[in-house]
Design a protein around this motif. Structure first.
Motif, PDB file in Angstrom:
ATOM      1  N   CYS A 121       6.637 121.981  79.823  1.00  0.00           N
ATOM      2  CA  CYS A 121       8.034 121.866  80.238  1.00  0.00           C
ATOM      3  C   CYS A 121       8.884 121.216  79.149  1.00  0.00           C
ATOM      4  O   CYS A 121      10.070 121.556  78.988  1.00  0.00           O
ATOM      5  N   LEU A 123       8.323 121.582  75.930  1.00  0.00           N
ATOM      6  CA  LEU A 123       8.542 122.667  74.968  1.00  0.00           C
ATOM      7  C   LEU A 123       9.678 123.576  75.422  1.00  0.00           C
ATOM      8  O   LEU A 123      10.494 124.025  74.609  1.00  0.00           O
ATOM      9  N   MET A 124       9.730 123.853  76.721  1.00  0.00           N
ATOM     10  CA  MET A 124      10.827 124.645  77.251  1.00  0.00           C
ATOM     11  C   MET A 124      12.149 123.902  77.084  1.00  0.00           C
ATOM     12  O   MET A 124      13.184 124.506  76.770  1.00  0.00           O
ATOM     13  N   ALA A 127      13.351 124.255  73.518  1.00  0.00           N
ATOM     14  CA  ALA A 127      13.987 125.568  73.318  1.00  0.00           C
ATOM     15  C   ALA A 127      15.387 125.585  73.921  1.00  0.00           C
ATOM     16  O   ALA A 127      16.330 126.127  73.320  1.00  0.00           O
ATOM     17  N   LEU A 128      15.552 124.984  75.101  1.00  0.00           N
ATOM     18  CA  LEU A 128      16.879 124.920  75.731  1.00  0.00           C
ATOM     19  C   LEU A 128      17.831 124.097  74.889  1.00  0.00           C
ATOM     20  O   LEU A 128      19.009 124.464  74.723  1.00  0.00           O
ATOM     21  N   ALA A 201       7.207 129.441  82.846  1.00  0.00           N
ATOM     22  CA  ALA A 201       7.766 128.598  81.784  1.00  0.00           C
ATOM     23  C   ALA A 201       7.690 129.300  80.433  1.00  0.00           C
ATOM     24  O   ALA A 201       8.619 129.207  79.617  1.00  0.00           O
ATOM     25  N   VAL A 202       6.591 130.003  80.171  1.00  0.00           N
ATOM     26  CA  VAL A 202       6.465 130.758  78.916  1.00  0.00           C
ATOM     27  C   VAL A 202       7.533 131.837  78.838  1.00  0.00           C
ATOM     28  O   VAL A 202       8.173 132.032  77.798  1.00  0.00           O
ATOM     29  N   THR A 205      10.936 130.278  78.158  1.00  0.00           N
ATOM     30  CA  THR A 205      11.013 129.813  76.770  1.00  0.00           C
ATOM     31  C   THR A 205      11.229 130.971  75.806  1.00  0.00           C
ATOM     32  O   THR A 205      12.039 130.870  74.863  1.00  0.00           O
ATOM     33  N   LEU A 208      14.799 132.014  75.969  1.00  0.00           N
ATOM     34  CA  LEU A 208      15.683 131.082  75.267  1.00  0.00           C
ATOM     35  C   LEU A 208      15.651 131.324  73.761  1.00  0.00           C
ATOM     36  O   LEU A 208      16.692 131.321  73.097  1.00  0.00           O
ATOM     37  N   TYR A 209      14.466 131.539  73.196  1.00  0.00           N
ATOM     38  CA  TYR A 209      14.380 131.795  71.760  1.00  0.00           C
ATOM     39  C   TYR A 209      14.988 133.149  71.401  1.00  0.00           C
ATOM     40  O   TYR A 209      15.555 133.310  70.315  1.00  0.00           O
ATOM     41  N   PHE A 256       2.844 129.128  70.203  1.00  0.00           N
ATOM     42  CA  PHE A 256       3.149 128.800  71.590  1.00  0.00           C
ATOM     43  C   PHE A 256       2.491 129.784  72.557  1.00  0.00           C
ATOM     44  O   PHE A 256       1.781 129.393  73.493  1.00  0.00           O
ATOM     45  N   TYR A 297       6.997 120.701  65.571  1.00  0.00           N
ATOM     46  CA  TYR A 297       8.283 120.273  66.111  1.00  0.00           C
ATOM     47  C   TYR A 297       8.750 118.940  65.521  1.00  0.00           C
ATOM     48  O   TYR A 297       9.760 118.884  64.831  1.00  0.00           O
TER      49      TYR A 297
END
Length: 327
Positions: A121, A123-124, A127-128, A201-202, A205, A208-209, A256, A297
């Protein structure tokens, strides 16, 4: 959380647990055999120690530096803390299973679920944050943005702790082995919900990318049309619009997806009779992501690198501060 070992002892597969002795049947209380330390157990302990140490450095650097309070640093600290807990859970799993008991199995399984859920989460959330920093560049980094990031992290950790509390609250298969998943003591229903959430979640994400790429290319096109040139490293548009930035983005997404997709799919498709080797092969990359996340990251951030270099070489940093730089 451990793979199913219905046809071979956990001692043979991991060196971190043991099956009930076959001599104790009927109404006699089961007795756990003393497990031997194997190569898998040593790898588990060493990797968990490395993960804990690496992420402890990152979390300490962020929390000890007042200037690192932007939303992105809050998210990176959350990611580091989640991965640190994953390392602690791996070490605890090895140590507790040298003297196995039901409660230690439930506690370490719950801690792994909590840490991996919070890591994914976070990681998500990273990305957000990258998407919002590009699409709302004028308001990004304001006090309101930091409050939103803090509230988001609160939701992430409350949700992760709630999911991790499942085994300890009775959602396990210790009393009903037939209901076990590919990772006992988690039940198949519990693991299916968990892996379904991981896949969602994947997917979010990745979306978002994809949005980051679209916005970056649109900004780069507008800049080129107006014949303005931005200095290197000053904009996410320049960062993701260039070939080098795009290749880095592909690397991040590849790691990821490669780390999280295998176990998420296997948790949905497998059952208690599935070969334990497949569970090891899919769960290991998910845990290994906790070792890669700081490199992909946190340590790529120039501000965090500067703090770490200052802590490692304070004299050199002080000398640089007194020497004028060419501009």
């Amino acid at each position: 959380m451990r793979p199913n070992a219905s046809e071979m002892s956990w001692e043979e597969s991991s060196g971190a647990d043991a099956f009930l002795s076959p001599d104790h049947r009927g109404g006699h209380p089961p007795v756990r055999e003393s497990p031997a330390v194997t190569a898998w157990g040593v790898v588990l302990c060493v990797s968990g120690t490395a993960i804990t140490a690496e992420n402890a450095v990152v979390v300490t650097a962020i929390l000890a530096t007042p200037s690192l309070r932007a939303p992105v640093f809050l998210l990176l600290a959350s990611l580091g803390l989640a991965d640190l807990l994953a390392g602690v859970a791996l070490v605890a799993r090895f140590l507790f299973c040298l003297a196995p008991s039901d409660w230690s199995e439930l506690v370490t399984s719950g801690l792994l679920v909590t840490s991996l859920s919070a890591s994914l989460c976070s990681l998500m959330g990273v990305a957000l944050d990258r998407y919002l920093s590009l699409s709302h560049a004028l308001t990004y980094g304001s006090g309101r943005s930091r409050r939103r990031a803090a509230f988001l992290l609160l939701l992430v950790w409350v949700g992760a702790c709630a999911m991790g509390a499942g085994p300890a609250m009775g959602w396990h298969c210790l009393d009903e082995p037939a209901s076990c998943s590919v990772a006992p003591p988690l039940t198949r229903t519990y693991l299916s919900l968990l892996c379904g959430g991981f896949l969602a979640a994947v997917a979010v994400t990745l979306q978002l990318y994809a949005g980051i790429c679209r916005v970056a290319r649109r900004h780069a096109h507008a800049i080129a049309t107006q014949r303005h040139f931005l200095p290197s490293g000053q904009s996410y548009a320049g960062k993701y619009g260039s070939g080098r930035g795009f290749s880095r983005l592909v690397l991040v997404l590849g790691v990821f997806v490669g780390c999280w997709m295998p176990f998420s799919l296997w948790g949905l498709l497998g059952d208690a009779s599935s070969p334990p080797l497949y569970t090891y092969a899919t769960l290991t990359p998910a845990a290994f992501s906790s070792l890669l996340n700081p490199l992909l990251y946190s340590l790529r951030n120039k501000d965090i690198r500067k703090v770490l270099l200052q802590a490692c070489c304070p004299r050199r940093h002080a000398a640089q501060m007194h020497c004028p730089e060419d501009v």
